[in-house]
Design a protein around this motif. Structure first.
Motif, mmCIF file in Angstrom:
data_model
loop_
_atom_site.group_PDB
_atom_site.id
_atom_site.type_symbol
_atom_site.label_atom_id
_atom_site.label_comp_id
_atom_site.label_asym_id
_atom_site.label_seq_id
_atom_site.Cartn_x
_atom_site.Cartn_y
_atom_site.Cartn_z
ATOM 1 N N LEU A 186 -21.864 -16.731 41.699
ATOM 2 C CA LEU A 186 -21.425 -16.412 39.992
ATOM 3 C C LEU A 186 -22.907 -17.832 40.193
ATOM 4 O O LEU A 186 -22.939 -17.381 38.686
ATOM 5 N N LEU A 187 -23.028 -18.629 40.643
ATOM 6 C CA LEU A 187 -24.124 -19.240 39.975
ATOM 7 C C LEU A 187 -25.747 -18.517 39.410
ATOM 8 O O LEU A 187 -26.433 -18.558 39.060
ATOM 9 N N PHE A 188 -25.948 -17.143 40.795
ATOM 10 C CA PHE A 188 -26.598 -16.325 40.566
ATOM 11 C C PHE A 188 -26.717 -15.366 39.229
ATOM 12 O O PHE A 188 -27.310 -16.031 38.598
ATOM 13 N N SER A 189 -25.438 -15.312 38.674
ATOM 14 C CA SER A 189 -25.043 -14.261 37.608
ATOM 15 C C SER A 189 -25.044 -15.617 36.430
ATOM 16 O O SER A 189 -25.689 -15.031 35.393
ATOM 17 N N ARG A 190 -24.757 -16.642 36.797
ATOM 18 C CA ARG A 190 -25.555 -18.092 35.521
ATOM 19 C C ARG A 190 -26.437 -17.895 35.256
ATOM 20 O O ARG A 190 -27.118 -17.664 34.347
ATOM 21 N N GLU A 191 -27.232 -18.009 37.097
ATOM 22 C CA GLU A 191 -28.650 -18.231 36.146
ATOM 23 C C GLU A 191 -29.083 -16.599 35.001
ATOM 24 O O GLU A 191 -30.711 -17.251 34.324
ATOM 25 N N GLN A 192 -28.917 -15.714 36.380
ATOM 26 C CA GLN A 192 -29.176 -14.152 35.360
ATOM 27 C C GLN A 192 -28.650 -14.180 33.250
ATOM 28 O O GLN A 192 -28.832 -13.949 32.126
ATOM 29 N N GLY A 193 -27.976 -15.634 32.828
ATOM 30 C CA GLY A 193 -27.591 -15.787 31.457
ATOM 31 C C GLY A 193 -26.301 -15.008 31.330
ATOM 32 O O GLY A 193 -25.503 -14.983 29.459
ATOM 33 N N LYS A 194 -25.828 -14.673 31.928
ATOM 34 C CA LYS A 194 -23.892 -13.852 32.234
ATOM 35 C C LYS A 194 -23.242 -14.822 31.981
ATOM 36 O O LYS A 194 -23.077 -15.833 32.777
ATOM 37 N N GLU A 195 -21.844 -14.532 31.105
ATOM 38 C CA GLU A 195 -21.178 -14.945 30.498
ATOM 39 C C GLU A 195 -19.479 -14.921 31.142
ATOM 40 O O GLU A 195 -18.988 -15.711 31.691
ATOM 41 N N ILE A 219 -17.303 -16.901 34.285
ATOM 42 C CA ILE A 219 -18.293 -17.401 34.962
ATOM 43 C C ILE A 219 -18.484 -19.214 34.676
ATOM 44 O O ILE A 219 -17.911 -19.373 36.509
ATOM 45 N N GLU A 220 -17.796 -19.935 34.284
ATOM 46 C CA GLU A 220 -18.370 -21.664 34.287
ATOM 47 C C GLU A 220 -17.236 -21.608 34.752
ATOM 48 O O GLU A 220 -16.621 -22.505 35.475
ATOM 49 N N LYS A 260 -29.252 -27.444 48.389
ATOM 50 C CA LYS A 260 -29.493 -27.759 47.212
ATOM 51 C C LYS A 260 -27.929 -26.638 46.315
ATOM 52 O O LYS A 260 -27.866 -27.600 45.571
ATOM 53 N N ILE A 261 -28.302 -25.928 46.014
ATOM 54 C CA ILE A 261 -27.236 -25.188 44.935
ATOM 55 C C ILE A 261 -26.036 -25.536 45.325
ATOM 56 O O ILE A 261 -25.093 -25.337 44.673
ATOM 57 N N TYR A 262 -25.033 -25.584 46.873
ATOM 58 C CA TYR A 262 -24.175 -26.016 46.963
ATOM 59 C C TYR A 262 -23.595 -27.929 46.825
ATOM 60 O O TYR A 262 -22.680 -28.298 47.251
ATOM 61 N N GLY A 263 -25.271 -28.856 46.369
ATOM 62 C CA GLY A 263 -24.420 -29.814 46.225
ATOM 63 C C GLY A 263 -25.271 -30.773 47.341
ATOM 64 O O GLY A 263 -24.281 -31.499 47.657
ATOM 65 N N PHE A 264 -25.542 -30.449 48.467
ATOM 66 C CA PHE A 264 -25.897 -31.246 49.481
ATOM 67 C C PHE A 264 -27.696 -31.633 49.848
ATOM 68 O O PHE A 264 -28.074 -31.234 49.207
ATOM 69 N N ASP A 265 -26.991 -32.834 50.223
ATOM 70 C CA ASP A 265 -27.929 -33.521 49.901
ATOM 71 C C ASP A 265 -28.660 -33.839 51.803
ATOM 72 O O ASP A 265 -27.737 -35.196 52.586
ATOM 73 N N ILE A 266 -29.649 -33.029 52.792
ATOM 74 C CA ILE A 266 -30.262 -33.733 53.715
ATOM 75 C C ILE A 266 -30.653 -35.361 53.364
ATOM 76 O O ILE A 266 -31.790 -35.168 53.239
#
Lengths: 207, 207
Positions: free
Chosen positions: B21-30, B67-68, B105-111
């Protein structure tokens, strides 16, 4: 041929069962119940019985499954009843960790070749494997190696995969953080360690 | 609370869907259909629809899923709608690779912390994280870090886990090639890279 219809999700779980079986046999056990396996893995036993039903039923009520028979059967289905020689490409931090990893042997894997593009690493040995130049990847075909682990940086992943496919590789375990495109006849499994971490918060208590 | 009954297998797949989903949104898909997701992942679309049905249905026939909305919902279920700070213990080859891995990072993790028992490594920085002595693990509680990645040698894994649990850690991603015992309230996911390799031969053509 008759095993072809096993669902991917069951195939994914078979190595997990196999590890439990190998571990139980080491402990001297002869039989194991689906309940024991379920408790060990923290999954539900109905799922396990369903998974086993795809390739025949070796269970006896009240006794459980014969560990040796079931081990043999799972190995056969997964084609792990022979030793597989494996090549590693990319001997950076991750690749070095993979070369040193002791867990491949129990499934019958033998990391038999390692390649890197850094001239300083060539001929160095890790775990008795001499690192070779990536220019030698084409030798894999005549060495009879058809499985590879890719642990190169993202920008080198696609060209590495292409070189491996040309060299006759039929299966790739990809640790590079990207998808790689290969012909349909080649199976790629991409590992994203962040994805495993992404399951953890779900199970954590609130607060 | 109402999400508690989602099966583990579905939870395991949610991060995979999330990445698509994150990848598809990056591609501009709704919107995206279960069929598109299925093709992308090489799984079957009925499974995907069933997985999504556990937490409500955002799909419109002929249009697909928004997607959102779906991204938000999956993040919420996985408790990935907030940033999680994560500690790493063990900065050997594998630990160094984990610190350098860009995919968290894409999942919101911060080492946010890294520990090692080797005095020579203390205060060195990898990816802007200064390595600390394992004697500082108890500080995790007041730093608000409750997730940890364990990448220590097998013989140190159990004691590391115990130190982490004492420091308030609630979830552990374990890369050491062994099981670790923790109180029930703590969730452990153990990664065995050999197990992923063990699925590959099944898919390889004979001969």
């Amino acid at each position: 041929m008759k095993y072809r219809k096993i669902p991917d999700e069951t195939v994914r779980r078979l190595p997990i069962y196999l590890r439990v079986l190998l571990f139980s046999r080491e402990q001297g056990k002869e039989n194991i119940s689906s309940r024991d396996i379920a408790v060990f893995l923290g999954v539900n036993s109905a799922q396990i019985r369903k998974d086993f039903s795809y390739f025949g039923d070796f269970g006896t009520p009240g006794v459980g499954y014969n560990i040796e028979k079931l081990t043999k059967q799972i190995k056969k289905i997964l084609k792990l009843d022979v030793t597989h020689r494996v090549a590693l490409v990319g001997v950076g931090n991750l690749g070095s960790a993979i070369l040193a990893y002791p867990g491949f042997k129990i499934y019958g894997f033998d990391i038999a070749a390692a390649f890197d593009n850094n001239p300083k690493k060539i001929r160095k040995k890790i775990n008795n494997i001499a690192i070779e130049s990536i220019s030698r990847i084409p030798t894999l075909k005549k060495r009879g190696i058809n499985l590879a682990i890719v642990a190169v940086p993202e920008e080198a992943a696609q060209q590495t995969a292409e070189a491996l496919v040309k060299a006759g590789i039929k299966g790739i375990l990809n640790f590079s953080p990207c998808y790689i495109a290969v012909p349909k006849r080649v199976k790629v499994i991409t590992i994203d360690i962040a994805m495993d971490l992404a399951r953890l918060p779900y199970y954590m208590p609130a607060g």
